[in-house]
Design an enzyme around this catalytic site. Structure first.
Site, PDB file in Angstrom:
ATOM      1  N   VAL A 152      36.220  42.287  34.659  1.00  0.00           N
ATOM      2  CA  VAL A 152      34.764  42.373  34.542  1.00  0.00           C
ATOM      3  C   VAL A 152      34.178  43.556  35.316  1.00  0.00           C
ATOM      4  CG1 VAL A 152      34.319  40.726  36.442  1.00  0.00           C
ATOM      5  CG2 VAL A 152      32.621  41.048  34.645  1.00  0.00           C
TER       6      VAL A 152
ATOM      7  N   ARG B 244      33.038  31.806  28.471  1.00  0.00           N
ATOM      8  CA  ARG B 244      34.299  32.129  27.792  1.00  0.00           C
ATOM      9  C   ARG B 244      35.270  30.950  27.867  1.00  0.00           C
ATOM     10  NH1 ARG B 244      36.692  37.717  30.082  1.00  0.00           N
ATOM     11  NH2 ARG B 244      37.731  36.298  31.506  1.00  0.00           N
TER      12      ARG B 244
ATOM     13  N   THR C  74      50.007  48.071  27.505  1.00  0.00           N
ATOM     14  CA  THR C  74      48.638  48.209  28.034  1.00  0.00           C
ATOM     15  C   THR C  74      48.554  49.312  29.096  1.00  0.00           C
ATOM     16  OG1 THR C  74      49.071  46.432  29.605  1.00  0.00           O
ATOM     17  CG2 THR C  74      47.940  45.828  27.573  1.00  0.00           C
ATOM     18  N   GLY C  75      49.689  49.740  29.621  1.00  0.00           N
ATOM     19  CA  GLY C  75      49.686  50.854  30.579  1.00  0.00           C
ATOM     20  C   GLY C  75      49.302  52.139  29.863  1.00  0.00           C
TER      21      GLY C  75
ATOM     22  N   TYR D 230      47.545  32.223  30.191  1.00  0.00           N
ATOM     23  CA  TYR D 230      47.879  33.274  31.166  1.00  0.00           C
ATOM     24  C   TYR D 230      48.237  32.657  32.517  1.00  0.00           C
ATOM     25  CZ  TYR D 230      47.397  37.299  34.232  1.00  0.00           C
ATOM     26  OH  TYR D 230      47.635  38.272  35.172  1.00  0.00           O
TER      27      TYR D 230
ATOM     28  N   PHE E  37      47.297  49.673  36.098  1.00  0.00           N
ATOM     29  CA  PHE E  37      46.377  49.895  37.223  1.00  0.00           C
ATOM     30  C   PHE E  37      47.020  49.554  38.573  1.00  0.00           C
ATOM     31  CE2 PHE E  37      43.273  46.708  39.189  1.00  0.00           C
ATOM     32  CZ  PHE E  37      42.769  47.578  40.160  1.00  0.00           C
TER      33      PHE E  37
ATOM     34  N   SER F 273      45.085  39.157  31.360  1.00  0.00           N
ATOM     35  CA  SER F 273      43.836  38.713  30.726  1.00  0.00           C
ATOM     36  C   SER F 273      43.907  37.277  30.234  1.00  0.00           C
ATOM     37  CB  SER F 273      43.426  39.625  29.563  1.00  0.00           C
ATOM     38  OG  SER F 273      42.425  39.002  28.781  1.00  0.00           O
TER      39      SER F 273
ATOM     40  N   SER G  83      45.885  34.269  40.776  1.00  0.00           N
ATOM     41  CA  SER G  83      45.036  33.144  41.198  1.00  0.00           C
ATOM     42  C   SER G  83      44.775  32.191  40.040  1.00  0.00           C
ATOM     43  CB  SER G  83      43.711  33.678  41.723  1.00  0.00           C
ATOM     44  OG  SER G  83      43.017  34.347  40.690  1.00  0.00           O
TER      45      SER G  83
ATOM     46  N   ARG H 130      33.999  34.742  42.100  1.00  0.00           N
ATOM     47  CA  ARG H 130      35.378  35.217  42.211  1.00  0.00           C
ATOM     48  C   ARG H 130      35.593  35.858  43.576  1.00  0.00           C
ATOM     49  NH1 ARG H 130      35.410  32.642  38.271  1.00  0.00           N
ATOM     50  NH2 ARG H 130      36.284  33.066  36.205  1.00  0.00           N
TER      51      ARG H 130
HETATM   52  C1  UD1 Z   1      41.835  35.992  35.885  1.00  0.00           C
HETATM   53  C2  UD1 Z   1      42.389  35.675  37.256  1.00  0.00           C
HETATM   54  C3  UD1 Z   1      42.768  36.941  37.966  1.00  0.00           C
HETATM   55  C4  UD1 Z   1      43.675  37.780  37.099  1.00  0.00           C
HETATM   56  C5  UD1 Z   1      43.004  38.056  35.765  1.00  0.00           C
HETATM   57  C6  UD1 Z   1      43.933  38.845  34.844  1.00  0.00           C
HETATM   58  C7  UD1 Z   1      41.207  33.640  37.945  1.00  0.00           C
HETATM   59  C8  UD1 Z   1      40.249  33.089  38.909  1.00  0.00           C
HETATM   60  N1  UD1 Z   1      41.398  34.964  38.038  1.00  0.00           N
HETATM   61  O1  UD1 Z   1      40.639  36.668  36.052  1.00  0.00           O
HETATM   62  O2  UD1 Z   1      43.418  36.662  39.188  1.00  0.00           O
HETATM   63  O3  UD1 Z   1      43.913  38.997  37.743  1.00  0.00           O
HETATM   64  O4  UD1 Z   1      42.697  36.831  35.150  1.00  0.00           O
HETATM   65  O5  UD1 Z   1      43.261  39.267  33.715  1.00  0.00           O
HETATM   66  O6  UD1 Z   1      41.803  32.946  37.152  1.00  0.00           O
HETATM   67  N2  UD1 Z   1      32.953  38.258  32.391  1.00  0.00           N
HETATM   68  C9  UD1 Z   1      31.651  38.527  32.000  1.00  0.00           C
HETATM   69  N3  UD1 Z   1      31.421  39.654  31.262  1.00  0.00           N
HETATM   70  C10 UD1 Z   1      32.415  40.515  30.889  1.00  0.00           C
HETATM   71  C11 UD1 Z   1      33.746  40.226  31.290  1.00  0.00           C
HETATM   72  C12 UD1 Z   1      33.987  39.081  32.030  1.00  0.00           C
HETATM   73  O7  UD1 Z   1      30.722  37.774  32.308  1.00  0.00           O
HETATM   74  O8  UD1 Z   1      32.118  41.525  30.225  1.00  0.00           O
HETATM   75  C13 UD1 Z   1      33.195  37.063  33.231  1.00  0.00           C
HETATM   76  C14 UD1 Z   1      34.296  36.166  32.751  1.00  0.00           C
HETATM   77  O9  UD1 Z   1      33.841  35.246  31.786  1.00  0.00           O
HETATM   78  C15 UD1 Z   1      34.712  35.499  34.067  1.00  0.00           C
HETATM   79  C16 UD1 Z   1      34.476  36.591  35.107  1.00  0.00           C
HETATM   80  O10 UD1 Z   1      33.610  37.535  34.508  1.00  0.00           O
HETATM   81  O11 UD1 Z   1      33.877  34.397  34.353  1.00  0.00           O
HETATM   82  C17 UD1 Z   1      35.755  37.305  35.509  1.00  0.00           C
HETATM   83  O12 UD1 Z   1      36.438  37.672  34.333  1.00  0.00           O
HETATM   84  P1  UD1 Z   1      37.734  38.636  34.350  1.00  0.00           P
HETATM   85  O13 UD1 Z   1      37.409  39.869  35.088  1.00  0.00           O
HETATM   86  O14 UD1 Z   1      38.233  38.751  32.960  1.00  0.00           O
HETATM   87  O15 UD1 Z   1      38.764  37.866  35.252  1.00  0.00           O
HETATM   88  P2  UD1 Z   1      39.256  36.311  35.342  1.00  0.00           P
HETATM   89  O16 UD1 Z   1      39.443  35.749  33.992  1.00  0.00           O
HETATM   90  O17 UD1 Z   1      38.415  35.605  36.334  1.00  0.00           O
END
Ligand code: UD1
Length: 339
Positions: free
Chosen positions: A189, A274, A39-40, A145, A15, A82, A122, A213
Site C-alpha cells: 500500500v 479487501r 515479479t523481480g 499467502y 525489493f 501479496s 506477519s 499495520r
Molecule cells: C501482508 C502482510 C505483510 C506481507 C504482505 C505481502 C499482514 C498483516 N501483512 O500485507 O507482512 O509483507 O502481505 O504482500 O498480513 N490497501 C488500500 N489501498 C491500496 C492497497 C492496499 O487500502 O491501494 C490496504 C489493504 O486492503 C490492507 C492494507 O492497505 O488493509 C495493507 O495492504 P498491503 O500493503 O497489500 O499489505 P497486507 O496485505 O497488510
C-alpha cells in the site's frame, strides 16, 4: 580465478532481496543472487554489479543446487508476495512460496550450507485479535499467502530439527521503502500511495481506513537479516523472530502523513474492504531484541520521508516509474491466472 560466493540471496531482483545484496556488497562480502523475474525487476539489479547473478527458477531442484553450491549462508527472500494475489491464485502462491522453499532447503542441505535465514510474514498470525503479536501465539493465517509463508516456516524449522541445518525465521511486518514496486495492483500500500500521491492521483483505501499495520522500513529488515546471519547458533537457530517496529499506524493516519510529505491535495477514495484482509497488525519485537540485539534503526515517519524522497527522485531520474509500469504489465501477461 572464480571467487566462491559466501552468501546467497534468493529473490535478488526483488525489493527486499536487492536491498540485502546492496548491504552485503557494501560490507565487501561475496554474494550470489538468483531471480526468475516473475515479479523481480532487472532495473533493481542496477548498482549490484559486484554480485554473481543467476537467472533461474527455484521450482527446479537443479537450479537450487547450482545456486547453493559453495555457499555458507543463504537469505531466502524469493516468494510470490501479496495477499490479494494469493486469493486469486492460491496454486501459484503455493508453488512460488512453498515448493521453492522445500527445494531450496533440500539443496542447502546437500551443499552443506551452514545457515538459511527465511523471510517469514506477519500474515502467519492472521486474524487473531491479540495485539501485539508474539511468536509464542498460535498462528491463524487467513489468506493462502499467510498459509504458504507459514508452511515455509514449518519446513525451515523441520530442517533444523531433523537435519541440523541452522535456520532463522524472520517474520516481516509490512515492509516498505525504496525499490518497492509501486505499479502493480498487488504492490504494498505505501508504494502505491507514494506513486499516486506524487503524481497527483487519488489513492484508494479499501475499507474504512481504520485498519492498522506495523509498517517497517526496509533498513530495519536488512539489519535484522544481518544480525540473524551473525548471531550464535545456540541463540537463534530454529527460532522465529518478529521483524518490525512494534508500533502500528492506521491507513487514515498514514494517508495524512503522506499528504504532508508529498504535497497531495485532496482526500482518498474509500471502497469495499479487501477479501482476506486482516484488521490490525502490530509486533512484539522483544524476542528479536533479546536473542540477537535487534532494535529498529529507522522509525516510521523517517522511513516514509526517505521513501517519498526516493520515489520523487526516481521519477525525475530517467522515468524509472515508467519502467516499473512496463515490467508489471509484462509479468501479469505471462502468468494467465494473474491477468
Ligand atoms: C501482508 C502482510 C505483510 C506481507 C504482505 C505481502 C499482514 C498483516 N501483512 O500485507 O507482512 O509483507 O502481505 O504482500 O498480513 N490497501 C488500500 N489501498 C491500496 C492497497 C492496499 O487500502 O491501494 C490496504 C489493504 O486492503 C490492507 C492494507 O492497505 O488493509 C495493507 O495492504 P498491503 O500493503 O497489500 O499489505 P497486507 O496485505 O497488510
Amino acid at each position: 580465478m572464480t571467487v566462491l560466493a559466501r552468501f546467497l540471496v534468493t529473490g535478488a531482483a526483488g525489493f527486499i532481496g536487492r536491498s540485502i545484496v546492496a548491504e552485503l556488497l557494501r560490507r565487501g562480502e561475496t554474494v550470489r543472487g538468483i531471480d526468475n523475474f516473475l515479479t523481480g525487476k532487472r532495473e533493481n539489479l542496477v548498482g549490484l554489479e559486484g554480485m554473481e547473478f543467476l537467472e533461474g527458477d527455484l521450482t527446479d531442484p537443479f537450479v537450487c543446487m547450482r545456486a547453493c553450491a559453495g555457499v555458507e549462508i543463504a537469505f531466502h527472500e524469493a516468494a510470490l508476495a501479496s495477499v490479494p494475489r494469493s486469493v486469486e491464485d492460491p496454486v501459484g502462491t503455493n508453488r512460488n512460496c512453498v515448493d521453492v522453499t522445500v527445494n531450496l532447503l533440500e539443496a542447502a542441505r546437500g551443499a552443506r550450507v551452514r545457515r538459511v535465514v527465511y523471510a517469514g510474514s506477519s500474515s502467519a498470525y492472521g486474524d487473531t485479535p491479540t495485539l501485539p503479536k508474539h511468536e509464542a501465539m498460535p498462528e491463524h493465517p487467513l489468506s493462502p499467502y499467510g498459509v504458504a509463508k507459514l508452511a515455509g516456516e514449518h519446513y525451515v524449522r523441520s530442517f533444523t530439527r531433523v537435519y541440523g541445518l541452522e535456520t532463522v525465521v524472520l517474520r516481516y511486518f509490512n515492509v516498505f521503502g525504496p525499490y518497492q514496486d509501486p505499479a502493480s495492483y498487488y504492490s504494498g500500500v505505501l508504494a502505491v500511495f507514494c506513486r499516486k500521491m506524487l503524481a497527483g492521483e487519488q489513492p484508494t483505501i479499501f475499507g474504512d481506513g481504520e485498519q492498522s499495520r506495523d509498517f517497517t522500513y526496509i533498513d530495519n529488515v536488512v539489519h535484522a537479516n544481518l544480525l540473524a546471519a551473525e548471531a550464535p547458533a545456540e541463540r537463534v537457530s530454529g527460532q522465529v523472530l518478529n521483524t518490525a517496529t512494534g508500533i502500528r499506524n492506521t491507513l487514515n493516519d498514514t494517508f495524512r502523513i503522506l499528504r504532508e510529505l508529498t504535497g497531495y491535495i485532496g482526500d482518498p477514495e474509500y471502497t469495499q474492504a479487501r477479501a482476506g484482509d486482516i484488521r490490525d497488525s502490530q509486533a512484539d519485537i522483544s524476542r528479536a531484541a533479546e536473542l540477537m540485539g535487534y532494535v529498529p534503526l529507522v522509525d516510521f515517519r523517517e522511513g516514509l520521508r526517505r521513501t517519498v524522497e526516493w520515489y520523487r527522485e526516481t521519477e525525475i531520474a530517467e522515468g524509472i516509474f515508467k519502467l516499473h509500469g512496463q515490467r508489471a504489465r509484462r509479468v501479469t501477461s505471462v502468468v494467465p491466472a494473474l491477468a
